[in-house]
Design a protein around this motif. Sequence first.
Motif, PDB file in Angstrom:
ATOM      1  N   CYS A 153      28.833  51.086  28.236  1.00  8.92           N
ATOM      2  CA  CYS A 153      29.028  52.163  27.268  1.00  8.92           C
ATOM      3  C   CYS A 153      29.990  53.207  27.818  1.00  8.92           C
ATOM      4  CB  CYS A 153      27.696  52.819  26.930  1.00  8.92           C
ATOM      5  SG  CYS A 153      26.899  53.605  28.353  1.00  8.92           S
ATOM      6  N   GLY A 154      30.311  54.179  27.006  1.00  7.95           N
ATOM      7  CA  GLY A 154      31.168  55.260  27.479  1.00  7.95           C
ATOM      8  C   GLY A 154      31.703  56.085  26.326  1.00  7.95           C
ATOM      9  N   MET A 155      32.507  57.089  26.691  1.00  7.34           N
ATOM     10  CA  MET A 155      33.185  57.884  25.662  1.00  7.34           C
ATOM     11  C   MET A 155      34.488  57.157  25.315  1.00  7.34           C
ATOM     12  SD  MET A 155      30.995  60.180  25.310  1.00  7.34           S
ATOM     13  CE  MET A 155      31.796  61.255  24.110  1.00  7.34           C
ATOM     14  N   ILE A 156      34.744  56.999  24.048  1.00 11.91           N
ATOM     15  CA  ILE A 156      35.925  56.235  23.624  1.00 11.91           C
ATOM     16  C   ILE A 156      37.196  56.868  24.214  1.00 11.91           C
ATOM     17  CG2 ILE A 156      37.302  55.479  21.642  1.00 11.91           C
ATOM     18  CD1 ILE A 156      34.710  55.411  19.996  1.00 11.91           C
ATOM     19  N   ASP A 157      37.999  56.033  24.872  1.00  5.70           N
ATOM     20  CA  ASP A 157      39.206  56.508  25.552  1.00  5.70           C
ATOM     21  C   ASP A 157      40.180  57.121  24.532  1.00  5.70           C
ATOM     22  OD1 ASP A 157      40.617  55.719  28.490  1.00  5.70           O
ATOM     23  OD2 ASP A 157      41.993  56.247  26.843  1.00  5.70           O
ATOM     24  N   PRO A 158      40.793  58.278  24.881  1.00  3.22           N
ATOM     25  CA  PRO A 158      41.752  58.911  23.966  1.00  3.22           C
ATOM     26  C   PRO A 158      42.858  57.940  23.517  1.00  3.22           C
ATOM     27  CG  PRO A 158      41.274  60.372  25.801  1.00  3.22           C
ATOM     28  CD  PRO A 158      40.558  59.086  26.091  1.00  3.22           C
ATOM     29  N   ASN A 159      43.243  57.021  24.397  1.00  2.00           N
ATOM     30  CA  ASN A 159      44.273  56.041  24.010  1.00  2.00           C
ATOM     31  C   ASN A 159      43.825  55.151  22.860  1.00  2.00           C
ATOM     32  OD1 ASN A 159      46.124  56.902  25.861  1.00  2.00           O
ATOM     33  ND2 ASN A 159      45.476  55.433  27.452  1.00  2.00           N
ATOM     34  N   VAL A 160      42.525  54.846  22.813  1.00  5.59           N
ATOM     35  CA  VAL A 160      41.991  54.020  21.723  1.00  5.59           C
ATOM     36  C   VAL A 160      42.009  54.826  20.423  1.00  5.59           C
ATOM     37  CG1 VAL A 160      39.941  52.812  20.857  1.00  5.59           C
ATOM     38  CG2 VAL A 160      40.570  52.632  23.281  1.00  5.59           C
ATOM     39  N   LEU A 161      41.595  56.094  20.516  1.00  4.88           N
ATOM     40  CA  LEU A 161      41.614  56.947  19.320  1.00  4.88           C
ATOM     41  C   LEU A 161      43.045  57.073  18.786  1.00  4.88           C
ATOM     42  CD1 LEU A 161      39.100  59.752  20.445  1.00  4.88           C
ATOM     43  CD2 LEU A 161      38.665  57.829  18.894  1.00  4.88           C
ATOM     44  N   LYS A 162      44.006  57.201  19.705  1.00  4.70           N
ATOM     45  CA  LYS A 162      45.412  57.288  19.279  1.00  4.70           C
ATOM     46  C   LYS A 162      45.851  55.996  18.613  1.00  4.70           C
ATOM     47  CE  LYS A 162      46.958  60.194  22.974  1.00  4.70           C
ATOM     48  NZ  LYS A 162      47.610  60.041  24.282  1.00  4.70           N
ATOM     49  N   ALA A 163      45.408  54.862  19.171  1.00  2.05           N
ATOM     50  CA  ALA A 163      45.831  53.561  18.629  1.00  2.05           C
ATOM     51  C   ALA A 163      45.394  53.384  17.171  1.00  2.05           C
ATOM     52  CB  ALA A 163      45.268  52.424  19.481  1.00  2.05           C
ATOM     53  N   VAL A 164      44.270  54.024  16.783  1.00  2.00           N
ATOM     54  CA  VAL A 164      43.812  53.868  15.392  1.00  2.00           C
ATOM     55  C   VAL A 164      44.230  55.064  14.536  1.00  2.00           C
ATOM     56  CG1 VAL A 164      41.853  52.423  16.042  1.00  2.00           C
ATOM     57  CG2 VAL A 164      41.535  54.909  15.864  1.00  2.00           C
ATOM     58  N   GLY A 165      45.042  55.965  15.134  1.00  3.54           N
ATOM     59  CA  GLY A 165      45.602  57.066  14.347  1.00  3.54           C
ATOM     60  C   GLY A 165      44.728  58.313  14.276  1.00  3.54           C
ATOM     61  N   TYR A 166      43.743  58.436  15.189  1.00  5.96           N
ATOM     62  CA  TYR A 166      42.939  59.663  15.215  1.00  5.96           C
ATOM     63  C   TYR A 166      43.518  60.610  16.263  1.00  5.96           C
ATOM     64  CZ  TYR A 166      39.174  56.884  12.999  1.00  5.96           C
ATOM     65  OH  TYR A 166      38.426  56.091  12.185  1.00  5.96           O
ATOM     66  N   ASP A 167      43.334  61.896  16.039  1.00  5.91           N
ATOM     67  CA  ASP A 167      43.807  62.892  17.002  1.00  5.91           C
ATOM     68  C   ASP A 167      42.708  63.146  18.035  1.00  5.91           C
ATOM     69  OD1 ASP A 167      44.670  65.037  18.444  1.00  5.91           O
ATOM     70  OD2 ASP A 167      45.165  66.302  16.702  1.00  5.91           O
ATOM     71  N   PRO A 168      42.921  62.736  19.308  1.00  9.30           N
ATOM     72  CA  PRO A 168      41.883  62.900  20.337  1.00  9.30           C
ATOM     73  C   PRO A 168      41.600  64.362  20.661  1.00  9.30           C
ATOM     74  CG  PRO A 168      43.828  61.772  21.239  1.00  9.30           C
ATOM     75  CD  PRO A 168      44.153  62.106  19.825  1.00  9.30           C
ATOM     76  N   GLU A 169      42.467  65.272  20.204  1.00  8.77           N
ATOM     77  CA  GLU A 169      42.182  66.693  20.399  1.00  8.77           C
ATOM     78  C   GLU A 169      41.126  67.165  19.397  1.00  8.77           C
ATOM     79  OE1 GLU A 169      43.361  68.511  22.847  1.00  8.77           O
ATOM     80  OE2 GLU A 169      44.587  66.825  23.552  1.00  8.77           O
ATOM     81  N   VAL A 170      40.988  66.446  18.290  1.00  7.65           N
ATOM     82  CA  VAL A 170      40.040  66.844  17.236  1.00  7.65           C
ATOM     83  C   VAL A 170      38.743  66.039  17.343  1.00  7.65           C
ATOM     84  CG1 VAL A 170      39.675  67.004  14.736  1.00  7.65           C
ATOM     85  CG2 VAL A 170      41.970  67.400  15.695  1.00  7.65           C
ATOM     86  N   TYR A 171      38.891  64.743  17.607  1.00  9.60           N
ATOM     87  CA  TYR A 171      37.723  63.867  17.575  1.00  9.60           C
ATOM     88  C   TYR A 171      37.379  63.314  18.948  1.00  9.60           C
ATOM     89  CZ  TYR A 171      38.345  63.871  12.536  1.00  9.60           C
ATOM     90  OH  TYR A 171      38.460  64.242  11.244  1.00  9.60           O
ATOM     91  N   THR A 172      36.071  63.142  19.153  1.00  9.16           N
ATOM     92  CA  THR A 172      35.606  62.362  20.307  1.00  9.16           C
ATOM     93  C   THR A 172      34.646  61.308  19.773  1.00  9.16           C
ATOM     94  OG1 THR A 172      33.821  63.950  20.675  1.00  9.16           O
ATOM     95  CG2 THR A 172      35.803  64.181  22.042  1.00  9.16           C
ATOM     96  N   GLY A 173      34.384  60.315  20.615  1.00  7.08           N
ATOM     97  CA  GLY A 173      33.465  59.271  20.162  1.00  7.08           C
ATOM     98  C   GLY A 173      32.806  58.607  21.347  1.00  7.08           C
ATOM     99  N   PHE A 174      31.698  57.944  21.071  1.00  6.61           N
ATOM    100  CA  PHE A 174      31.097  57.113  22.124  1.00  6.61           C
ATOM    101  C   PHE A 174      30.939  55.695  21.599  1.00  6.61           C
ATOM    102  CE2 PHE A 174      27.239  59.173  20.202  1.00  6.61           C
ATOM    103  CZ  PHE A 174      26.598  58.040  19.721  1.00  6.61           C
ATOM    104  N   ALA A 175      30.816  54.756  22.533  1.00  9.28           N
ATOM    105  CA  ALA A 175      30.689  53.353  22.141  1.00  9.28           C
ATOM    106  C   ALA A 175      29.845  52.631  23.168  1.00  9.28           C
ATOM    107  CB  ALA A 175      32.063  52.697  22.046  1.00  9.28           C
ATOM    108  N   ALA A 176      29.249  51.523  22.743  1.00  6.71           N
ATOM    109  CA  ALA A 176      28.486  50.693  23.676  1.00  6.71           C
ATOM    110  C   ALA A 176      28.454  49.267  23.166  1.00  6.71           C
ATOM    111  CB  ALA A 176      27.062  51.227  23.836  1.00  6.71           C
ATOM    112  N   GLY A 177      28.343  48.343  24.100  1.00  8.21           N
ATOM    113  CA  GLY A 177      28.204  46.933  23.746  1.00  8.21           C
ATOM    114  C   GLY A 177      27.022  46.347  24.497  1.00  8.21           C
ATOM    115  N   LEU A 178      26.143  45.677  23.761  1.00 10.98           N
ATOM    116  CA  LEU A 178      24.935  45.118  24.384  1.00 10.98           C
ATOM    117  C   LEU A 178      25.004  43.610  24.425  1.00 10.98           C
ATOM    118  CD1 LEU A 178      22.383  46.444  21.784  1.00 10.98           C
ATOM    119  CD2 LEU A 178      23.381  47.854  23.541  1.00 10.98           C
ATOM    120  N   GLY A 179      24.505  43.039  25.510  1.00 12.18           N
ATOM    121  CA  GLY A 179      24.360  41.588  25.579  1.00 12.18           C
ATOM    122  C   GLY A 179      23.025  41.192  24.964  1.00 12.18           C
TER     123      GLY A 179
END
Length: 329
Positions: A275-301
């Motif tokens: 898990c982790g906080m979504i990398d600003p580069n990923v937010l940029k890749a989908v067109g979100y402004d990382p200065e405005v938005y943050t996110g978290f993500a996780a993947g479970l086995g």
Amino acid sequence: MNDLEAQLTDLKQVAQDEIARAAALDDLEQLRVAYLGKKGRLSKVLGGMGKLAAADRPRIGALANTVKDVLQTDLEKRKTTLQAAQIEAQLAAETLDVTMPGVFTAQGRIHPINSITDQIVDIFLGLGYTVAQGPEIETDYYNFEALNFLADHPARDMQDTLYLPDGNLMRTHTSNVQIRYMKEHEPPMRVVAAGRCYRRDTVDATHAAVFHQVEFFAVDQGLTFTDLKGTIKVFLERLFGETEVRFRPSYFPFTEPSAEVDVKWQGRWLEILGCGMIDPNVLKAVGYDPEVYTGFAAGLGVERLAMVQNQIDDIRRLYSSDLRFLNQF
Ligand code: DAH
């Protein structure tokens, strides 16, 4: 005694005998027609009334009515008796022996992988998440590039990733759903996605070439690592009840900071999610402004969780189609 009177008395006697002996409802109906019907014997006898002396008529008429009433009553009574007997016979014939042993019918069961996937998705639905899906055959862009994997990242290596002749690949994780979903939607969002993933991992007791993941992620203004930790804590408590959980710092290209979460299983720590906080580069890749938005993500086995939940020691049992194993669930 008048001749008609004798006939009536006689008719009554014979008819009563026959009614008493009637063994079936059909027979009884035939008797009713034969004696009391329009062209029945009683009518025939009464046909002779015209020739009677006027003084005899009332007496004989009354007698005829009495005979008719008596026979009707007898018919009714016999009918009730025969109907009751018929019901008794039917009940006796259809008796259900509740002590008889049952007949075995084979019944399908929900596979432990599907069962735990449903439980996980249900927990996130309860937390207000939306269910999403992504393709298992994926492009390099959605599986790697947009997730901030560098061109020479080892995960892209043929050793790990199953490539198709047309250049596409079998997705190596459910994180592709992050990119596909975020490109189609605007924050805020909370999303859960379950599905199959593929890797050419060496197959051993805890790894299989096909496996299952559940991805969850959220994007909003002001989300922090604390939100991620709290979400994981609530999730694991709902799934397992009280278990020992530990967060370890880790690295994923698409999160910063990143962590791995272990649960205590049979005395040792078993890694179950990244898990982790979504990398600003990923937010940029989908067109979100990382200065405005943050996110978290996780993947479970999912396999790991199924093993923990059901005390299974070898992952390959989950795919063995061995009914002796599967019937336990
Ligand atoms: N995609 C990672 C894997 O397959 C798991 C994972 C780790 C997913 C961290 C995430 C995450 O969303 O934030 O190993």
